[in-house]
Design an enzyme around this catalytic site. Structure first.
Site, short mmCIF file in Angstrom:
data_model
loop_
_atom_site.label_atom_id
_atom_site.label_comp_id
_atom_site.label_asym_id
_atom_site.label_seq_id
_atom_site.Cartn_x
_atom_site.Cartn_y
_atom_site.Cartn_z
N THR A 43 3.50 2.59 -7.81
CA THR A 43 3.25 1.23 -7.33
C THR A 43 2.54 0.40 -8.39
O THR A 43 2.92 -0.74 -8.66
CB THR A 43 2.39 1.28 -6.05
OG1 THR A 43 3.04 2.09 -5.08
CG2 THR A 43 2.20 -0.12 -5.49
N TYR A 106 11.11 -0.11 3.99
CA TYR A 106 12.01 -1.07 4.64
C TYR A 106 12.91 -0.42 5.68
O TYR A 106 13.06 -0.93 6.78
CB TYR A 106 12.86 -1.85 3.62
CG TYR A 106 13.66 -2.96 4.28
CD1 TYR A 106 13.04 -4.14 4.66
CD2 TYR A 106 15.03 -2.81 4.53
CE1 TYR A 106 13.76 -5.15 5.30
CE2 TYR A 106 15.75 -3.80 5.16
CZ TYR A 106 15.11 -4.98 5.54
OH TYR A 106 15.81 -5.96 6.18
N TYR A 132 4.30 10.83 -1.42
CA TYR A 132 3.42 9.66 -1.51
C TYR A 132 3.49 8.90 -0.20
O TYR A 132 4.50 8.28 0.11
CB TYR A 132 3.86 8.80 -2.70
CG TYR A 132 3.03 7.56 -2.97
CD1 TYR A 132 1.80 7.34 -2.35
CD2 TYR A 132 3.48 6.61 -3.88
CE1 TYR A 132 1.05 6.20 -2.62
CE2 TYR A 132 2.74 5.47 -4.16
CZ TYR A 132 1.54 5.27 -3.54
OH TYR A 132 0.80 4.14 -3.80
N ARG A 137 2.48 -0.17 2.57
CA ARG A 137 3.57 -0.71 1.78
C ARG A 137 4.95 -0.32 2.30
O ARG A 137 5.93 -0.98 1.98
CB ARG A 137 3.45 -0.27 0.32
CG ARG A 137 2.34 -0.96 -0.45
CD ARG A 137 2.40 -0.62 -1.92
NE ARG A 137 1.34 -1.23 -2.69
CZ ARG A 137 1.44 -2.36 -3.39
NH1 ARG A 137 2.57 -3.02 -3.39
NH2 ARG A 137 0.41 -2.82 -4.07
N LYS A 160 0.15 12.50 -2.28
CA LYS A 160 -0.77 11.40 -2.54
C LYS A 160 -0.93 10.66 -1.23
O LYS A 160 0.00 10.02 -0.74
CB LYS A 160 -0.22 10.48 -3.63
CG LYS A 160 -1.11 9.26 -3.91
CD LYS A 160 -0.48 8.33 -4.94
CE LYS A 160 -1.37 7.11 -5.15
NZ LYS A 160 -0.77 6.14 -6.10
N ILE A 202 -4.90 10.02 -7.51
CA ILE A 202 -4.01 9.28 -8.40
C ILE A 202 -4.53 7.86 -8.38
O ILE A 202 -4.41 7.15 -7.39
CB ILE A 202 -2.54 9.40 -7.96
CG1 ILE A 202 -2.09 10.86 -8.06
CG2 ILE A 202 -1.65 8.51 -8.83
CD1 ILE A 202 -0.65 11.12 -7.65
#
Length: 291
Positions: A43, A106, A132, A137, A160, A202
């Protein structure tokens, strides 16, 4: 396999292009300051607006520049499973030590859809995979039970975790056991996560303060909890300041203020910091002694 402070490194741009020279210099800055791993094309690396060619080139540069001095975990996620397989296969062939794979965004898959997505990539490409989870997001939270199912796949070795709750973190650790690494995806939760059995972070903050974030983890693993906690609270203003606006606009502005990159350029739809945010971030960096 993966632990400590691994930097979610920015992708520097100059006049709309990837600034390869600046990227190599940032990698050297990281390694010289003790970072435990480099994570390109996440990201923070603006993977969502990199072309396939740029994405692959950034991974190749990172692997080449690092030269096996620390692990490279390349971001290879996509909301299209076949694209994720393509990017993951490239990372493996380029010599990356692992792949960081975001939950499909999405599409809003079910928990079964998430399981099938990661299972398909893991069985298609023989490389260690770090899941992740960042629902802010992606619009979907990967449940601890789903992560535990995935942890049984041999090459899915870590997550993560960026849901932002200690309950989720502790549930994952309880379900997955010691052999599965839980890494913080939120800098401000790094020390608490270590205290409950997590393996590291991270980190966005490592872009600008790699030595201190690495030392926080080193001190903890050495059993020096008081010193680690003290360093955590010193780092906390950076952890909050670098998220005054959408990442990575603040960290790129900070790197530019520190003269580590020439341009703080981000790609639309991201924009550079508003002046009020810039002034506040500058005060935090000055107080920390970074500028």
């Amino acid at each position: 396999m993966f632990q400590g402070a691994m930097v979610a490194i920015v992708t520097p741009f100059k006049n709309g292009q990837v600034d390869e020279k600046a990227l190599r210099e940032l990698i050297e800055f990281q390694i010289a300051n003790g970072t435990h791993g480099i994570v390109p094309c996440g990201t923070t690396g603006e993977s969502a607006t990199l072309s396939f060619k740029e994405h692959e080139r950034v991974v190749e540069i990172t692997v080449e520049q690092v030269g096996k001095r620390v692990p490279v975990v390349a971001g290879t996620g996509s909301n299209n499973t076949e694209e994720a397989i393509r990017l993951t296969r490239h990372a493996r062939d380029a010599g990356a030590d692992g792949a960081l794979m975001i939950c499909p965004y999405y599409n809003k898959p079910t928990q079964e859809g998430l399981f099938k997505h990661f299972e398909k990539v893991a069985t298609s490409v023989d490389i260690p995979i770090v899941l992740y989870n960042i629902p802010g997001r992606t619009a979907v939270n990967m449940a601890p039970e789903t992560i535990a199912r995935l942890a049984k796949i041999d090459n899915i070795v870590a997550v993560k975790e960026a849901a932002g709750t200690m309950k989720q973190i502790t549930d994952i650790i309880a379900l997955c056991g010691e052999d599965f690494a839980v890494l913080s995806g939120e800098d401000y939760l790094t020390f608490p996560l270590l205290c409950v059995g997590g393996k590291g972070v991270i980190s966005v903050v490592s872009n600008i303060a790699p030595r201190d974030m690495a030392d926080l983890c080193n001190l903890y693993f050495e059993g020096k909890l008081t010193e680690a906690r003290r360093l955590y609270y010193r780092l906390l203003p950076l952890c909050h300041g670098l998220f005054c606006e959408t990442n990575p606009s603040p960290v790129k502005a900070a790197l530019a203020m520190m003269k580590k990159i020439e341009s703080e350029e981000v790609r639309l739809p991201l924009v550079s910091l508003m002046e009020a945010s810039r002034a506040g971030l500058k005060r935090i960096l000055e107080a920390y002694g970074l500028i």
